[in-house]
Design an enzyme around this catalytic site. Structure first.
Site, PDB file in Angstrom:
ATOM      1  NE  ARG A   5      42.117  52.647  71.202  1.00 21.81           N
ATOM      2  CZ  ARG A   5      41.518  51.496  71.439  1.00 21.81           C
ATOM      3  NH1 ARG A   5      41.386  50.599  70.463  1.00 21.81           N
ATOM      4  NH2 ARG A   5      41.079  51.214  72.646  1.00 21.81           N
ATOM      5  CE  LYS A  24      32.901  44.686  46.244  1.00 22.87           C
ATOM      6  NZ  LYS A  24      31.632  43.920  46.159  1.00 22.87           N
ATOM      7  CE  LYS A  63      33.587  42.919  39.057  1.00 17.96           C
ATOM      8  NZ  LYS A  63      33.371  43.110  40.510  1.00 17.96           N
ATOM      9  CD  GLU A  79      30.908  41.102  36.815  1.00 20.96           C
ATOM     10  OE1 GLU A  79      31.377  41.288  37.950  1.00 20.96           O
ATOM     11  OE2 GLU A  79      30.276  41.980  36.191  1.00 20.96           O
ATOM     12  CG  ASP A 116      27.954  39.532  39.167  1.00 14.25           C
ATOM     13  OD1 ASP A 116      28.199  39.450  40.380  1.00 14.25           O
ATOM     14  OD2 ASP A 116      27.365  40.508  38.651  1.00 14.25           O
TER      15      ASP A 116
END
Length: 275
Positions: free
Chosen positions: A96, A131, A163, A193, A214
């Protein structure tokens, strides 16, 4: 390059699955051996061989694996990918975890490949993001490379990306970039950004090394590329998908970052069959 944390990641996966011992595998005579195949159930890009191999090897050095296809190869439905032979208990206990690695990383590499195919003929390169699945950062970024993409930052320690929340906390674009120049280690790239062309202009004047555009529309992206004229790299980000990545690349940006590559994971369907 194989991720440096591979062995530790494999050990952790086995610890959480086997714990104090595989109660079901203990039903099988210790001396029994088995043969098995790993088979793809759908088309995709195979990724994760080093993880699967290390998983089986961690439970028995007597396990033999023979891969029929190379890492990063395109595979078809119902194709035999690997032959295995060895102690039955070890095979069953490792099965697994090994498949989890293969399915997860093959799914990531396959998704990346679909995007890369749409960028052919352009100079734009595909980037991943942070992410990722907790604990699998390096593994998923490895899969991005196998699929034909490129890595952005590995973490918060190897690059500065300012950011909108950083900008707000610092008091503006110019202030944030000034702080970065004062505090950043030597040779550290500083990217910021921006959300519109006016902010882009401020970032350029303030000395950004790279700018993330962005959620820019196509016309704004074209204007940004024209304004920068190759002086620094431009990265487009925000709502990027298979439906629009080719059009975004056609604006001339250097990079496109896509969070869904590692966030919206669709594992590749693989199975292990004994015979």
């Amino acid at each position: 390059m194989i991720p440096e944390d591979l062995i530790n990641v494999v050990k952790q996966a086995l610890r959480e699955d086997i714990g104090s011992g595989d109660l079901t595998a203990a039903l099988i005579p210790e001396a029994q051996t088995l043969k098995a195949r790993i088979i793809s159930r759908e088309p995709g890009v195979l990724c994760g061989q080093p993880y699967a191999t290390a998983t089986f090897a961690a439970l028995s050095k007597q396990l033999k694996l023979h891969w029929e296809v190379a890492e990063g190869s395109a595979v078809a439905a119902d194709q035999v990918l690997c032959h295995l032979e060895g102690p039955a208990r070890a095979l069953l206990s490792a099965e697994r975890c090994a498949l989890n690695f293969l399915q997860t990383l093959s799914g990531t590499a396959t998704a990346v490949h679909h995007f890369v195919e749409l960028l052919k003929g352009s100079r734009t390169r595909l980037l991943d993001t942070r992410k990722t699945i907790p604990g699998l950062r390096q593994a998923q970024k490895y899969a991005v490379r196998v699929g034909g993409g490129h890595n952005h930052r590995l973490g918060l320690f190897d690059g500065i990306l300012i950011k909108e929340n950083h900008i707000a906390a610092c008091g503006g674009i110019t202030a944030a970039l000034s702080a970065a120049r004062s505090l950043a280690p030597a040779l550290t790239r500083t990217e910021i950004e921006v959300e519109n062309l006016e902010q882009l202009e401020e970032a350029l004047v303030a000395g950004a090394d790279m700018v993330l555009l962005d959620n820019f529309g196509l016309e704004s992206l074209r204007q940004a590329v024209q304004r920068v004229a190759g002086k620094i790299p431009l990265e487009a980000s925000g709502n990027m998908g298979l439906h629009n990545i080719a059009a975004v690349a056609a604006t001339g940006v250097d990079f496109i970052s896509v969070g869904s590559l590692t966030r919206n994971l669709q594992s590749l369907d693989l199975s292990l069959r004994y015979f």
